[in-house]
Design an enzyme around this catalytic site. Sequence first.
Site, short mmCIF file in Angstrom:
data_model
loop_
_atom_site.label_atom_id
_atom_site.label_comp_id
_atom_site.label_asym_id
_atom_site.label_seq_id
_atom_site.Cartn_x
_atom_site.Cartn_y
_atom_site.Cartn_z
N TRP A 124 -77.56 78.85 34.82
CA TRP A 124 -77.75 80.10 35.54
C TRP A 124 -76.78 81.16 35.02
O TRP A 124 -75.66 80.87 34.63
CB TRP A 124 -77.62 79.94 37.05
N TYR B 285 -73.83 75.02 49.54
CA TYR B 285 -72.88 74.04 50.02
C TYR B 285 -71.85 74.76 50.87
O TYR B 285 -71.16 75.66 50.37
CB TYR B 285 -72.15 73.35 48.86
#
Length: 394
Positions: free
Chosen positions: A102, A135
């Site tokens: 990414w 997360y």
Amino acid sequence: MRTLCFLLAAFAANAAIVKVPLEREVAILGRSEKPLHEVMRSGKVLAGEVLKLGLKYAPKTTAVPKVPITDFMNAQYYGPVSIGTPEQEFKVIYDTGSSNLWVPGENCTGCVHKKYNSSASSTFVYNGTDFSILYGSGAVRGTCDQDTVTFGGLKVKNQVFAETTAEPGLPWVVGRFDGILGMGWVQISVNGITPVFFSMMEQKLVDAGQFSFYLSAQAWPHKKTSELALGGVDPDHYTGNFSYVPVSKDGYWQIHTDSISVGNETIHANFDSVVDSGTSLLAFPLATAVRINSKLGCIDAGIECVFEACPDFSTLPDLHVTLNGKVYTLTGEDYILQVQEPGAPTQCISGIMGFPGALPENLGAILGDVFMRKYYTTFDAANNRVGFALANHN
């Protein structure tokens, strides 16, 4: 912000492997005006490392500690990757602890790094699938695209990757890298996207289904160039023979660990470790790290342990990691990280850090760059194993 950054060499290739250069940064980021010795004793120097570990390893139900991050240490190796036609180059961390590629996209809010422009690439193919890694308190969000990814001069066609619209906090904002190129297994890849190196294997771009890291020693100026070798190993960077450990569970590069000991005392035995190029230090559950650091003479703040003055390394106990019956030894010089700034005395911090949250089942250690600097490491995807040989720093 004061940084110490090493710009290393350009691409090289031979018949068997492709060599990718790595840059190294050792820096105190988010820098305040406090003197370096005060910064190192704040108890928060490794807050950025805690955040990055939490993003990768903490269960999704576990909140990553929310810490205002200033004066935190960054010690990373990173290198180039290009996307699109013509190529748009980015600096990324080659991360064996994750599996996705990414980079910031054109619509990334608050992103200060170089951004991928899909409209400028003739090989761009629209995908549009949502992408997110969530997360605790951190998040990477964006959309998936498909384009040609050039890695080590090799063109990986139709590679799916993510362009981000949101990134998870200060380490990504002020770090020298633009994104992440994950080199873990597809089992931990968001959306089941084939990782870049595995696409290279499928497209027969590499001679062998393995890649290897040589990480330069901490002493500067560096004697040799840090390097990622694609398609094999580079014999210039190791001595002796490789010893291999089978991957115990596909996903992370996870291997069974017989034991960790300090001197003659066994600290922990019979657990799994992850070999992670994207983690700067050796990370253990908090109680294990405190137990190890208590033997080193540093000032223990739990997560981290800082020395009042850099010690005589020869007086420190050896740390032994036993893998598949073979003992790998780290001396004090290997596991102590030295931090320098112009005009200030060198500061020393233990390379053993404590992770305050839960880790995946039976995972007892993250063997990061501190370990991989001493031992040249090859990740053999074709044979589902990790190999180690003594790195050649001469």
